[in-house]
Design an enzyme around this catalytic site. Sequence first.
Site, PDB file in Angstrom:
ATOM      1  N   ARG A  67       0.126  36.107 -24.698  1.00 26.43           N
ATOM      2  CA  ARG A  67       0.084  36.603 -26.073  1.00 26.43           C
ATOM      3  C   ARG A  67       1.479  36.604 -26.685  1.00 26.43           C
ATOM      4  O   ARG A  67       1.640  36.547 -27.906  1.00 26.43           O
ATOM      5  CB  ARG A  67      -0.522  38.013 -26.111  1.00 26.43           C
ATOM      6  CG  ARG A  67      -0.552  38.620 -27.518  1.00 26.43           C
ATOM      7  CD  ARG A  67      -1.385  39.890 -27.568  1.00 26.43           C
ATOM      8  NE  ARG A  67      -1.032  40.837 -26.545  1.00 26.43           N
ATOM      9  CZ  ARG A  67       0.040  41.628 -26.580  1.00 26.43           C
ATOM     10  NH1 ARG A  67       0.882  41.563 -27.592  1.00 26.43           N
ATOM     11  NH2 ARG A  67       0.266  42.486 -25.609  1.00 26.43           N
ATOM     12  N   TYR A 124      -5.404  28.703 -51.331  1.00 29.12           N
ATOM     13  CA  TYR A 124      -6.616  28.580 -50.525  1.00 29.12           C
ATOM     14  C   TYR A 124      -7.427  29.875 -50.653  1.00 29.12           C
ATOM     15  O   TYR A 124      -6.874  30.977 -50.655  1.00 29.12           O
ATOM     16  CB  TYR A 124      -6.226  28.314 -49.074  1.00 29.12           C
ATOM     17  CG  TYR A 124      -7.362  28.413 -48.089  1.00 29.12           C
ATOM     18  CD1 TYR A 124      -8.472  27.584 -48.203  1.00 29.12           C
ATOM     19  CD2 TYR A 124      -7.320  29.319 -47.047  1.00 29.12           C
ATOM     20  CE1 TYR A 124      -9.517  27.665 -47.301  1.00 29.12           C
ATOM     21  CE2 TYR A 124      -8.350  29.413 -46.137  1.00 29.12           C
ATOM     22  CZ  TYR A 124      -9.446  28.582 -46.268  1.00 29.12           C
ATOM     23  OH  TYR A 124     -10.477  28.678 -45.374  1.00 29.12           O
ATOM     24  N   ASP A 197       3.380  27.553 -48.511  1.00 26.75           N
ATOM     25  CA  ASP A 197       2.354  26.992 -47.642  1.00 26.75           C
ATOM     26  C   ASP A 197       2.448  25.475 -47.799  1.00 26.75           C
ATOM     27  O   ASP A 197       2.067  24.925 -48.831  1.00 26.75           O
ATOM     28  CB  ASP A 197       0.973  27.509 -48.057  1.00 26.75           C
ATOM     29  CG  ASP A 197      -0.141  27.008 -47.144  1.00 26.75           C
ATOM     30  OD1 ASP A 197       0.041  25.961 -46.497  1.00 26.75           O
ATOM     31  OD2 ASP A 197      -1.211  27.645 -47.094  1.00 26.75           O
ATOM     32  N   LYS A 222      -4.850  21.094 -39.826  1.00 24.47           N
ATOM     33  CA  LYS A 222      -5.120  20.031 -40.781  1.00 24.47           C
ATOM     34  C   LYS A 222      -4.329  18.758 -40.448  1.00 24.47           C
ATOM     35  O   LYS A 222      -4.495  18.189 -39.393  1.00 24.47           O
ATOM     36  CB  LYS A 222      -4.808  20.539 -42.187  1.00 24.47           C
ATOM     37  CG  LYS A 222      -5.489  21.869 -42.523  1.00 24.47           C
ATOM     38  CD  LYS A 222      -7.000  21.808 -42.408  1.00 24.47           C
ATOM     39  CE  LYS A 222      -7.691  23.014 -43.032  1.00 24.47           C
ATOM     40  NZ  LYS A 222      -7.322  24.305 -42.455  1.00 24.47           N
TER      41      LYS A 222
END
Length: 410
Positions: A67, A124, A197, A222
């Site tokens: 983690r 988005y 972004d 993406k």
Amino acid sequence: MTDTPETPTPGALPLTTLRPVAPAAATRPLVTPISPSVVYCTADADAMDAVYEGSLPPGEAGYTYSREGHPNATALAGRIDAMEGLDPAAGGGTVTGSGMAAVAAVLLGLLEAGDHVVASDQLYGRTARMMTRELPRLGIETTLVDATDGDAVAAAMRPQTRLIVVEVVANPTIRIADMNRIAALAAAHPRALLVVDNTFTTPLGFPAFARGADVVLHSVTKLLAGHSDAMLGWVAARDPVLNTALREAAETWGLTPSPFDCWLAERGLTSFALRHERATANAAALAERLAGARGVVRVLYPGRADHPDHNRAQAVLQGRWGNMVSFVLEGGRAEVNAFLQAARAIPFAPTLGDVSTTLSHPASSSHRALSEEARLALGIPEGFIRMSVGIDDAAAVGEVLAAAAESIAA
């Protein structure tokens, strides 16, 4: 009475074989190995301190619990750091479990109650939802503005403004943010950080740090990974203190990436530049083909002279127009369904950046939470289609699109 050795339990492994150690080797793998281990061992407590305190010898990496980092995340982050031109002194970017996890790391790591955010009104859908629905619960207010209008951004600024959040190319309307003005506003504000972004544009389309960004993030899922088989994000700040805050937020909130997904994405990056070049060329050709097709009311592509922000796109993107094309069909939902059914050779899926060209319908996917009036205000009517162009045969894709548009026009 003499002691006798205990009889081993049938089927049990000797202690030394329970945790095998990789043998020393005179060679190294050409491809990054997958490291699925959740935990990592050290020789003693002092060695554990050295890992946590970052006092390992130069060139050595140390891990404790996945983690908090693992080798595959480190390898992938290093590749994206270099692509984004991140100064190594900043400490390196953080890979997260998704693009939205990267957004969450920014908001959770850099904001506190009483802060204010100025954000593009064409982010988005889930990013906008996080800012307008989730941040208020934490005592943080967001003002949505038209990022193509630098004056509107300036008017929304307050003394409490901590972040200005924009996408260079808006999703899905392909509008171009007034990046030069926005970067200047952030630089002049005593507290505001410019968060970019860069998912749509990628490092090849927009060098965000070099153009004034303080924080850059990606949905690696993406274009960077590029094969629709890995869900990841990446985020970094130019300031080492902010970068540490981002990393600690990701670790604390458990925004952890999968080693296997990191491995897949690193593999995808090896072909990224080639994919980007081919997809961009295909997008320009398909935008031209759609512009002349019956049944298509409007085409949005930054490289076209009829794009509403074409002049700004020339300054911001400098000819790197990208692989995203949006267009508006004549009619409403019935015509959209007819078009998608006629174009079945092209996948209809709420994604972008795949090697294949894909179609999506914002009104039924990314922007479904908005009312019709709100979508129309953003320039997203029911007939709006977003197309992520891949590396496939542009001529063949163009034939399918034109025939499908012709069928609804008829």
